[in-house]
Enzyme design. Structure first.
Site, PDB file in Angstrom:
ATOM      1  NE  ARG A  69      80.472  -2.752  22.677  1.00  0.00           N
ATOM      2  CZ  ARG A  69      80.727  -3.354  23.748  1.00  0.00           C
ATOM      3  NH1 ARG A  69      80.878  -4.730  23.691  1.00  0.00           N
ATOM      4  NH2 ARG A  69      80.750  -2.777  24.862  1.00  0.00           N
ATOM      5  CD  GLU A 106      72.111 -16.496  29.153  1.00  0.00           C
ATOM      6  OE1 GLU A 106      72.433 -16.736  30.349  1.00  0.00           O
ATOM      7  OE2 GLU A 106      73.264 -16.123  28.243  1.00  0.00           O
TER       8      GLU A 106
END
Length: 181
Positions: A69, A106
């Protein structure tokens, strides 16, 4: 009609959609797709970034955009500023010799890269993306620039999720965000 800074920010905010429980339960996803559909909102984003850069940096050599993006906003800003644009991609997506940095997620690790000759030592760069959450990808991009001996002037995002403290991870580099949630 010139909306002014506050009017532009309101227009951008009006074009952010929230999707609860996406991509998983407990996440409130901030969607920038409506900005891209609206020429006025996209122009407002570009105007606001350009205004920030012109007011805070005397020299910028390159805009560095993050996969994917950052590729939407970065080239528009680079064109306005009359500077080049460089891609930071996920590993394995760029031809030729590349420089790579691994970073923690994560749920594991990931890698980003740039073409070896994309940034020269000493060049002054701004890094751009759509969103700052935990700061992993922006941190990796800063590390890539360090490897290339470029000077990171700062990072810019459309949206910053303040509760996730991503800006802390990027210090000493500053973060400019249009909207904070």
């Amino acid at each position: 009609m010139d909306l002014g800074t506050e009017g532009k920010l309101q227009l951008v905010q009006k074009h952010i959609r929230a999707f609860p429980d996406f991509p998983k339960k407990g996440i409130l996803f901030r969607d920038i797709c409506p900005i891209l559909k609206s020429p006025a909102a996209l122009t407002a984003v570009t105007d606001l970034f350009e205004e920030h850069v012109r007011n805070h940096y005397q020299q910028v050599d390159l805009i560095i955009g993050l996969d994917a993006r950052g590729f939407l906003f970065g080239p528009l800003l680079a064109q306005r500023l009359g500077v080049g644009f460089v891609l930071v991609r996920k590993k394995g997506k760029l031809p030729g010799t590349t420089v790579c940095v691994a970073y923690d997620l994560e749920y594991g690790t990931a890698e980003v890269e740039i073409q070896e000759d994309a940034v020269a030592p000493g060049q002054k760069v701004l890094i751009i993306d759509d969103l700052l959450a935990t700061g992993g990808t922006l941190y990796a991009a800063c590390e890539l620039m360090k490897k290339q001996q470029a000077e990171v002037l700062g990072c810019m995002v459309v949206i910053q999720l303040k509760d996730l403290n991503g800006a802390d991870r990027l210090k000493p580099h500053g973060v400019f965000s249009l909207l904070q949630y």
